[in-house]
Design a protein around this motif. Structure first.
Motif, PDB file in Angstrom:
ATOM      1  N   SER A   1       0.966  -1.064  -0.055  1.00 61.70           N
ATOM      2  CA  SER A   1      -0.001  -0.257   0.155  1.00 61.70           C
ATOM      3  C   SER A   1       0.811   1.348   0.165  1.00 61.70           C
ATOM      4  O   SER A   1       1.992   1.129   0.374  1.00 61.70           O
ATOM      5  N   TYR A   2       0.247   2.221  -0.545  1.00 58.91           N
ATOM      6  CA  TYR A   2       0.924   3.563  -0.582  1.00 58.91           C
ATOM      7  C   TYR A   2       0.994   4.449   0.730  1.00 58.91           C
ATOM      8  O   TYR A   2       0.821   5.648   0.765  1.00 58.91           O
ATOM      9  N   ASN A   3       0.802   3.664   1.917  1.00 59.42           N
ATOM     10  CA  ASN A   3       0.650   4.250   3.108  1.00 59.42           C
ATOM     11  C   ASN A   3       1.678   5.069   3.662  1.00 59.42           C
ATOM     12  O   ASN A   3       2.094   4.410   4.706  1.00 59.42           O
ATOM     13  N   TYR A   4       2.351   5.821   3.014  1.00 57.31           N
ATOM     14  CA  TYR A   4       3.917   6.379   3.256  1.00 57.31           C
ATOM     15  C   TYR A   4       3.875   6.739   4.791  1.00 57.31           C
ATOM     16  O   TYR A   4       4.953   6.397   5.365  1.00 57.31           O
TER      17      TYR A   4
ATOM     18  N   SER B   1       6.757   6.168 -10.164  1.00 56.60           N
ATOM     19  CA  SER B   1       6.176   5.047  -9.266  1.00 56.60           C
ATOM     20  C   SER B   1       6.638   3.584  -9.525  1.00 56.60           C
ATOM     21  O   SER B   1       6.462   2.977  -8.664  1.00 56.60           O
TER      22      SER B   1
ATOM     23  N   HIS C   1       3.663  10.462  -5.772  1.00 57.49           N
ATOM     24  CA  HIS C   1       4.160   9.790  -4.962  1.00 57.49           C
ATOM     25  C   HIS C   1       5.388  10.503  -3.894  1.00 57.49           C
ATOM     26  O   HIS C   1       5.899   9.766  -2.930  1.00 57.49           O
TER      27      HIS C   1
ATOM     28  N   THR D   1      -3.898  10.385  -1.993  1.00 60.25           N
ATOM     29  CA  THR D   1      -4.095   8.754  -1.919  1.00 60.25           C
ATOM     30  C   THR D   1      -2.695   8.056  -1.143  1.00 60.25           C
ATOM     31  O   THR D   1      -2.952   7.072  -0.847  1.00 60.25           O
ATOM     32  N   LYS D   2      -1.640   8.719  -1.154  1.00 59.63           N
ATOM     33  CA  LYS D   2      -0.484   8.213  -0.777  1.00 59.63           C
ATOM     34  C   LYS D   2      -0.157   8.406   0.672  1.00 59.63           C
ATOM     35  O   LYS D   2      -0.330   7.974   1.680  1.00 59.63           O
ATOM     36  N   SER D   3       0.645   9.758   0.744  1.00 56.92           N
ATOM     37  CA  SER D   3       0.791  10.392   2.062  1.00 56.92           C
ATOM     38  C   SER D   3      -0.032  10.708   3.241  1.00 56.92           C
ATOM     39  O   SER D   3      -0.119  10.848   4.371  1.00 56.92           O
TER      40      SER D   3
ATOM     41  N   VAL E   1       9.697   3.883  -2.610  1.00 53.72           N
ATOM     42  CA  VAL E   1       9.320   2.918  -3.584  1.00 53.72           C
ATOM     43  C   VAL E   1      10.528   2.223  -3.954  1.00 53.72           C
ATOM     44  O   VAL E   1      11.571   2.861  -4.546  1.00 53.72           O
TER      45      VAL E   1
ATOM     46  N   CYS F   1       6.483  -0.986  -1.102  1.00 57.17           N
ATOM     47  CA  CYS F   1       6.330   0.406  -0.758  1.00 57.17           C
ATOM     48  C   CYS F   1       6.566   0.364   0.873  1.00 57.17           C
ATOM     49  O   CYS F   1       5.876  -0.404   1.348  1.00 57.17           O
TER      50      CYS F   1
ATOM     51  N   SER G   1       6.575   2.274   4.517  1.00 52.84           N
ATOM     52  CA  SER G   1       5.855   2.844   5.395  1.00 52.84           C
ATOM     53  C   SER G   1       6.289   3.564   6.723  1.00 52.84           C
ATOM     54  O   SER G   1       7.058   2.716   7.221  1.00 52.84           O
TER      55      SER G   1
END
Length: 496
Positions: free
Chosen positions: A107-110, A251, A279, A310-312, A400, A443, A445
Motif C-alpha cells: 500500500s501507498y500508506n507512506y 512510481s 508519490h 491517496t499516498k501520504s 518505492v 512500498c 511506510s
C-alpha cells in the motif's frame, strides 16, 4: 536505464514465446469448438477481441490470484488478506471466510495515516456527522463546502503556491487537466516513463507529443532544441506553448526526478514545467513538501504542481497548485471541476488534519517523527536488499523500491511464496511495465517497525533464494567477515 543480463533476457523471451505459442494453439482449437457451437449473437462483431483479450485469457488469468487480493482491514503496516480459491484454473476466484494477517508491503500508506489516527480520525468522524459522506453535487452547484475552501488554502500553503484546486480522483487530475491547459498547436514533452494518467491526458489534449529518455536532462534539451527549430508539423509555425511533464518520484522505478537540471533547461528554452508529485508530496523533504524541498528547487520555478492525496495523506483525490490566474482559469474550464462530484467532506477533512500533523500544528512532533521514520525505513530496507544481492531500482529517500523479477514464471512464484509466509507484496508486469521488466514493487511506510522490516527482509531473502532473483553476489555479513579475517589463508605459515 536497466541493463538486463543476456541469459536473463534470453530465458524471459523464451518463456513469453512459449506462453504465446501455447495460447495460440489453444485459441486455434477454441475457434473450431466455437464453429460447432455457434453464438447467439450471430452477426455481431466480438466485443472482446485482439491482443489485449489474448493477453488476459492466456497469460494474466494463469496468475490472477496474485492481483486484486481483497483485504478486510485498514491498510496499515499489517492488514487482513481474504483467502480465495479457484475451481477452474484461476478463471474465477471465490472468496472464503478465512483471513491471513499479513505484513503490508504494497500500500501507498507512506506516513501511516491510512489507519486510525489519534488526531485525524475524530475530526473525520465529526465531519461525517456534519456534512455526510458525499455532497451529491459538483463544485459549481452545491458541492463546495467550507471544508473544500479550507482544503484548497491548506494545500496551496503547504506546497508553496498562491492557489490550488482539488479534485475527487487522482487519476483524473492529470487526465482532465492537460487537455484544458494545452491543445492543438501546443507541444508536450513527456518523460518516457510518465504515468498512464499523464499519457492519456496528453493524448486527449490534441497537442503534439514528444518523449525524452527517462530522467535524462541532456536528451530533454536535445528534443527541445530540435522541436523549437522545426516548429509545428507541416506549417513550421512557432509552438503556441511548450509544457515539459515529469514526475517527482517515478512510481514504477522509485527514482527521484532530476528536477534542478530539468528546471534550468526549461528556463533556458522558455518551456513550462508540469510536476506530478503523486508519490513524493508528503513523503520526502525535511517537512514533507516533496522533491522541490528535497532537491532545493524554488516552487516558483515550477509552473504547475500536481499531486494526489491517496499516498501520504491517507485519503483520496488530487490537486493542482499554481498561480491564481491558472487556478481561476481551471475552475472555469476543467470538466473534473465543473461536472464531477466534489471530493467527499470526510476525505477532505482527513487531508486537512494529516497536513496539520505533518506541520506540527496538532501540537505534537508526530509529523516530524513520521517523516524521519519513513526516510530511515526506506534507506535501511533498500540498503539491506542490495546487500542480499537483489537488483533494486530507485534512489535513497524514496519509499518505492522495485525488485526486478524479469521472468514471467517468477512473478507468481515470488508473490505466492511471500504470501504463504504472511508478507503481502505487489508484483507488476506488462502492460504496466515493458514486457521484459517485470518486478515486485515494495512500498515502505512510517508505520513499519524495525521488527517488521527485519521479518520482511528474512522472508524476501528466503523467497529470493528459492525463486532465483538474486542477480548480484550478496555482501558477506559482519560475522562472516570476522571469521574470514580470523582464519589464516591457505598459503600462510603460522609461526610460534
Amino acid at each position: 536505464m536497466i541493463t538486463i543480463p543476456y541469459l536473463t533476457a534470453l530465458t524471459t523471451y523464451f518463456s513469453y514465446g512459449l506462453l504465446f505459442a501455447f495460447g495460440q494453439f489453444r485459441d486455434f482449437f477454441r475457434k473450431i469448438f466455437d464453429w460447432w457451437h455457434a453464438s447467439n449473437l450471430e452477426g455481431y462483431a466480438p466485443i472482446c477481441l485482439g491482443l489485449e483479450d489474448f493477453y488476459t485469457r492466456r497469460l494474466y488469468l494463469r496468475i490472477q490470484d496474485c492481483f486484486g487480493r481483497p483485504i478486510a482491514s485498514a491498510p496499515d503496516g499489517w492488514f487482513d488478506v481474504v483467502e480465495r480459491y479457484s475451481n477452474d484454473n484461476n478463471k474465477t476466484l471465490k472468496r472464503t471466510d478465512k483471513i491471513s494477517r499479513c505484513l503490508n508491503l504494497g500500500s501507498y500508506n507512506y506516513l501511516g495515516f491510512a489507519a486510525a489516527d489519534e488526531y485525524c480520525t475524530p475530526r473525520v468522524i465529526d465531519s461525517l456527522c456534519r456534512f455526510s459522506a458525499s455532497t451529491c453535487s459538483t463544485r459549481v452547484e452545491g458541492g463546495t463546502t467550507t471544508l473544500h475552501k479550507e482544503l484548497e488554502e491548506c494545500v496551496a500553503n503547504f506546497v508553496g503556491k498562491p492557489a490550488a484546486v482539488v479534485f475527487g480522483m487522482g487519476y483524473v487530475t492529470n487526465s482532465a487537466i492537460l487537455p484544458v491547459i494545452i491543445g492543438k498547436g501546443g507541444l508536450i514533452i513527456s518523460d518516457s516513463l510518465n504515468h498512464n494518467s499523464i499519457v492519456n491526458g496528453a493524448r486527449g489534449s490534441g497537442a503534439t507529443i514528444r518523449v525524452f529518455q527517462h530522467n535524462t536532462p541532456s536528451h530533454l534539451e536535445k528534443v527541445l532544441r530540435e522541436q523549437i527549430a522545426d516548429g509545428q508539423p507541416r506549417t513550421h509555425r512557432p509552438w503556441k506553448k511548450i509544457i515539459v511533464v515529469v514526475e517527482g518520484i517515478y512510481s514504477m522505478e522509485g527514482e527521484l526526478c532530476k528536477l534542478p537540471e530539468i528546471v534550468a533547461i526549461c528556463k533556458k528554452y522558455k518551456a513550462y514545467v508540469y510536476l506530478d508529485e503523486a508519490h513524493s508530496i508528503g513523503a520526502v523533504g525535511k517537512t514533507g513538501r516533496g522533491v522541490c524541498e528535497l532537491l532545493g528547487v524554488d516552487t516558483a520555478d515550477v509552473d504547475i504542481m500536481m499531486g494526489t492525496f491517496t499516498k501520504s495523506f491517507g485519503s483520496c483525490g488530487g490537486y493542482i497548485a499554481g498561480s491564481k490566474e491558472l487556478i481561476q482559469y481551471l475552475k472555469y474550464t476543467c470538466p473534473a471541476h465543473l461536472y464531477a462530484t466534489s471530493i467527499s467532506p470526510p476525505a477532505a477533512q482527513q487531508i486537512i488534519s494529516s497536513i496539520k500533523v505533518i506541520l506540527g500544528e496538532d501540537g505534537s512532533s508526530r509529523g516530524a517523527q513520521k517523516l524521519a521514520r519513513i526516510r530511515e525505513n526506506s534507506n535501511f530496507f533498500r540498503s539491506e536488499l542490495q546487500k542480499m544481492g537483489f537488483e533494486v531500482l530507485g534512489d535513497n529517500d524514496s519509499p518505492v523500491m522495485p525488485i526486478m523479477l524479469y521472468n514471467p514464471a517468477k512473478i507468481p512464484a515470488f508473490s505466492r511464496e511471500c504470501l504463504k509466509q504472511n508478507v503481502a507484496v505487489v508484483t507488476v508486469a506488462f502492460p504496466a511495465t515493458p514486457l521484459l521488466l517485470a518486478r515486485a514493487r515494495i512500498c515502505i511506510s512510517a508505520s513499519h517497525t524495525k521488527e517488521d522490516l527485519l521479518k520482511a527482509l528474512e522472508v524476501i531473502s528466503q523467497v529470493g533464494d528459492m525463486v532465483g532473483i538474486k542477480y548480484f553476489p550478496a555482501e558477506p555479513n559482519k560475522q562472516q567477515q570476522d571469521q574470514q579475517q580470523q582464519q589464516p589463508g591457505k598459503d600462510t605459515i603460522k609461526l610460534d
